[in-house]
Each structure stands twice: as C-alpha cells, then as structure tokens.
Design a protein around this motif. Structure first.
Motif, PDB file in Angstrom:
ATOM      1  N   GLY A 160       0.804  -1.220   0.000  1.00  0.00           N
ATOM      2  CA  GLY A 160       0.000   0.000   0.000  1.00  0.00           C
ATOM      3  C   GLY A 160       0.836   1.269   0.000  1.00  0.00           C
ATOM      4  N   GLN A 161       2.059   1.177   0.499  1.00  0.00           N
ATOM      5  CA  GLN A 161       2.943   2.345   0.558  1.00  0.00           C
ATOM      6  C   GLN A 161       3.950   2.384  -0.590  1.00  0.00           C
ATOM      7  OE1 GLN A 161       2.722   4.864   2.719  1.00  0.00           O
ATOM      8  NE2 GLN A 161       0.988   3.933   3.752  1.00  0.00           N
ATOM      9  N   ALA A 162       4.028   1.326  -1.370  1.00  0.00           N
ATOM     10  CA  ALA A 162       5.005   1.272  -2.466  1.00  0.00           C
ATOM     11  C   ALA A 162       4.674   2.316  -3.528  1.00  0.00           C
ATOM     12  CB  ALA A 162       5.026  -0.117  -3.085  1.00  0.00           C
ATOM     13  N   GLN A 163       5.709   2.912  -4.061  1.00  0.00           N
ATOM     14  CA  GLN A 163       5.552   3.915  -5.116  1.00  0.00           C
ATOM     15  C   GLN A 163       6.291   3.441  -6.354  1.00  0.00           C
ATOM     16  OE1 GLN A 163       7.315   7.348  -3.306  1.00  0.00           O
ATOM     17  NE2 GLN A 163       5.535   7.801  -2.068  1.00  0.00           N
ATOM     18  N   GLY A 164       5.700   3.689  -7.500  1.00  0.00           N
ATOM     19  CA  GLY A 164       6.353   3.339  -8.754  1.00  0.00           C
ATOM     20  C   GLY A 164       7.326   4.429  -9.166  1.00  0.00           C
ATOM     21  N   PRO A 165       7.984   4.231 -10.290  1.00  0.00           N
ATOM     22  CA  PRO A 165       8.889   5.270 -10.791  1.00  0.00           C
ATOM     23  C   PRO A 165       8.136   6.581 -11.024  1.00  0.00           C
ATOM     24  CG  PRO A 165       9.199   3.218 -11.991  1.00  0.00           C
ATOM     25  CD  PRO A 165       7.974   3.050 -11.138  1.00  0.00           C
ATOM     26  N   LEU A 166       8.808   7.686 -10.793  1.00  0.00           N
ATOM     27  CA  LEU A 166       8.225   9.005 -11.016  1.00  0.00           C
ATOM     28  C   LEU A 166       7.829   9.138 -12.481  1.00  0.00           C
ATOM     29  CD1 LEU A 166       7.653  11.811  -9.758  1.00  0.00           C
ATOM     30  CD2 LEU A 166       9.943  12.468 -10.482  1.00  0.00           C
ATOM     31  N   LEU A 167       6.617   9.548 -12.722  1.00  0.00           N
ATOM     32  CA  LEU A 167       6.059   9.693 -14.071  1.00  0.00           C
ATOM     33  C   LEU A 167       6.094   8.382 -14.852  1.00  0.00           C
ATOM     34  CD1 LEU A 167       7.617  13.145 -15.071  1.00  0.00           C
ATOM     35  CD2 LEU A 167       5.362  12.714 -14.080  1.00  0.00           C
ATOM     36  N   GLY A 168       6.231   7.276 -14.139  1.00  0.00           N
ATOM     37  CA  GLY A 168       6.211   5.968 -14.773  1.00  0.00           C
ATOM     38  C   GLY A 168       7.533   5.497 -15.348  1.00  0.00           C
ATOM     39  N   PHE A 169       8.552   6.365 -15.391  1.00  0.00           N
ATOM     40  CA  PHE A 169       9.814   5.938 -15.994  1.00  0.00           C
ATOM     41  C   PHE A 169      11.070   6.530 -15.341  1.00  0.00           C
ATOM     42  CE2 PHE A 169       8.700   9.819 -18.152  1.00  0.00           C
ATOM     43  CZ  PHE A 169       9.909  10.457 -18.401  1.00  0.00           C
ATOM     44  N   ILE A 170      10.917   7.426 -14.395  1.00  0.00           N
ATOM     45  CA  ILE A 170      12.087   8.036 -13.761  1.00  0.00           C
ATOM     46  C   ILE A 170      12.340   7.355 -12.419  1.00  0.00           C
ATOM     47  CG2 ILE A 170      13.075  10.153 -12.808  1.00  0.00           C
ATOM     48  CD1 ILE A 170      11.294  11.713 -14.777  1.00  0.00           C
ATOM     49  N   GLY A 171      13.491   6.745 -12.283  1.00  0.00           N
ATOM     50  CA  GLY A 171      13.847   6.087 -11.038  1.00  0.00           C
ATOM     51  C   GLY A 171      13.317   4.671 -10.951  1.00  0.00           C
ATOM     52  N   GLN A 172      13.352   4.148  -9.755  1.00  0.00           N
ATOM     53  CA  GLN A 172      12.962   2.765  -9.496  1.00  0.00           C
ATOM     54  C   GLN A 172      11.752   2.728  -8.561  1.00  0.00           C
ATOM     55  OE1 GLN A 172      14.565   0.031 -10.813  1.00  0.00           O
ATOM     56  NE2 GLN A 172      15.705   1.532 -12.012  1.00  0.00           N
ATOM     57  N   PRO A 173      11.036   1.614  -8.544  1.00  0.00           N
ATOM     58  CA  PRO A 173       9.991   1.467  -7.530  1.00  0.00           C
ATOM     59  C   PRO A 173      10.631   1.560  -6.141  1.00  0.00           C
ATOM     60  CG  PRO A 173       9.805  -0.243  -9.193  1.00  0.00           C
ATOM     61  CD  PRO A 173      11.105   0.472  -9.445  1.00  0.00           C
ATOM     62  N   ARG A 174       9.885   2.096  -5.180  1.00  0.00           N
ATOM     63  CA  ARG A 174      10.481   2.337  -3.875  1.00  0.00           C
ATOM     64  C   ARG A 174       9.432   2.299  -2.774  1.00  0.00           C
ATOM     65  NH1 ARG A 174       9.201   6.378  -6.872  1.00  0.00           N
ATOM     66  NH2 ARG A 174       8.584   8.392  -6.072  1.00  0.00           N
ATOM     67  N   VAL A 175       9.938   2.154  -1.557  1.00  0.00           N
ATOM     68  CA  VAL A 175       9.097   2.139  -0.367  1.00  0.00           C
ATOM     69  C   VAL A 175       9.754   3.065   0.652  1.00  0.00           C
ATOM     70  CG1 VAL A 175       8.203   0.710   1.509  1.00  0.00           C
ATOM     71  CG2 VAL A 175       8.357  -0.237  -0.797  1.00  0.00           C
ATOM     72  N   ASN A 176       9.002   4.025   1.166  1.00  0.00           N
ATOM     73  CA  ASN A 176       9.545   4.938   2.167  1.00  0.00           C
ATOM     74  C   ASN A 176       9.499   4.244   3.527  1.00  0.00           C
ATOM     75  OD1 ASN A 176       9.363   7.163   4.306  1.00  0.00           O
ATOM     76  ND2 ASN A 176      10.015   8.277   2.471  1.00  0.00           N
TER      77      ASN A 176
END
Length: 196
Positions: A160-176
């Motif tokens: 639920g807290q996982a975030q995808g790449p910024l704008l769908g292509f910048i960076g990697q999926p991440r969890v704060n």
C-alpha cells in the motif's frame, strides 16, 4: 573613466538585488504557498505535533518490528550533517568486510532468500529514505514475527505504501521506510506501544 565604471556598478547592484534578493524571495514565497509541506522539509509529526522525522531523510530503525533503511555511510550513520557515501571502491577491504558482515546477518535472519542489493549497499548520500520493494518484502517476515502479525498483513502495508517510478519511468519502484513504519505503528502497535 567614471562613465565606464558607473554602468558596471549600477548593473552589479541591480543584479545583486534582483537575483540575490528578489528572485530567491519570490521562489520561496511560491514554494511556501504552493507546496508548504515540501518547502518545510516534508516533516512527519506524531499525534501530539512532535516532529518524528522527514520523508526525505533516512533515520536509523534498529528494532525488529520496523523496516530498516539502507546502511548509511553518513558520519556515524544517518547523520545529515555528514551526508556522503563511503567513497570506498568495490575492492576496498573495509567495504567488503562490512557488506559480508551485513549479508551474513541478513542470511541468518531470512535463510534461503536472495538478499536485495540495497540491503547491504549504502547510497550516494547515505540518507536515502527509501528502499526497494524487494528489500521491504525481504524484511517483512522479521517485522511480522516481532509484531505478532501474519506476513500478509505486513506485506499489505508495504504494498500500500510502495511507489512506482516518477512519471512511470524516472527512477525505481520504492518504499519509504518511515511511512511504512508509521503506518505499521498506527494499524498494529508493537508490544507496549500505542499507535500514532
């Protein structure tokens, strides 16, 4: 001579006021108006209003009921005033020993599971607040056991807290890490702890 010097002095004064005062004040004003939380450091507060961290800077979580951030080479660890990587090359004996020690501890914690790279490597700043979803899932069994939860409950919070790449292509999926830990505390308080 004075006719050549005067425009230079006026230009220097004008651009100092314009770019050294007016522009920074305008940018700060717009940031405060449009993005007040981000402009003030993305601070996270508890129910009493006490600042407990920032979503932008990692902090040490060592208890088993919490996700742990990436290792830090910033000062004595997670020291924002000493933000930096270790500057150790891949063949540096100290780095190899530290990573091996960390990997051995992680293998003991979760035998037979592949250790995500960011669980043993530091970031360039030493203060990354986020880890990979793989690292979060790797730690989930420890967190679930320490909190007396089912693994699926912890994984649901992580997902639920996982975030995808910024704008769908910048960076990697991440969890704060801080956000997940705060959510876990709110939903499933650890032993002797109140949520919030």
């Amino acid at each position: 001579m004075l006719s050549h010097l005067r425009p230079a002095i006026v230009s220097a004064g004008l651009f100092t006021v314009l770019l050294g005062l007016a522009y920074p004040l305008a940018v700060t004003g717009v940031a405060q108006a449009a993005f007040p939380a981000q402009a003030n450091g993305s601070l996270v507060k508890d129910a009493k209003g006490t600042v407990v961290g920032s979503t932008l800077i990692a902090q040490a979580f060592a208890k088993p009921e919490y996700l742990h951030p990436r290792p830090s080479a910033a000062g004595a660890g997670y020291d924002a005033s000493a933000s930096s990587g270790s500057n150790m090359g891949p063949l540096n004996d100290t780095l190899i020993k530290r990573e091996k020690t960390d990997a051995d501890a992680l293998r003991a914690e979760n035998p037979g599971v592949v250790i995500p790279a960011d669980a043993v490597t530091t970031s360039g700043s030493g203060l990354d607040p986020e880890i990979s979803p793989a690292n979060a899932r790797f730690q989930a069994p420890r967190v679930a056991k320490a909190r007396g939860l089912r693994l699926a409950q912890v994984q649901a919070v992580i997902d639920g807290q996982a975030q995808g790449p910024l704008l769908g292509f910048i960076g990697q999926p991440r969890v704060n890490v801080l956000t997940v830990n705060r959510t876990l505390d709110a939903r499933f308080p650890a032993h002797g702890q109140k949520g919030g």
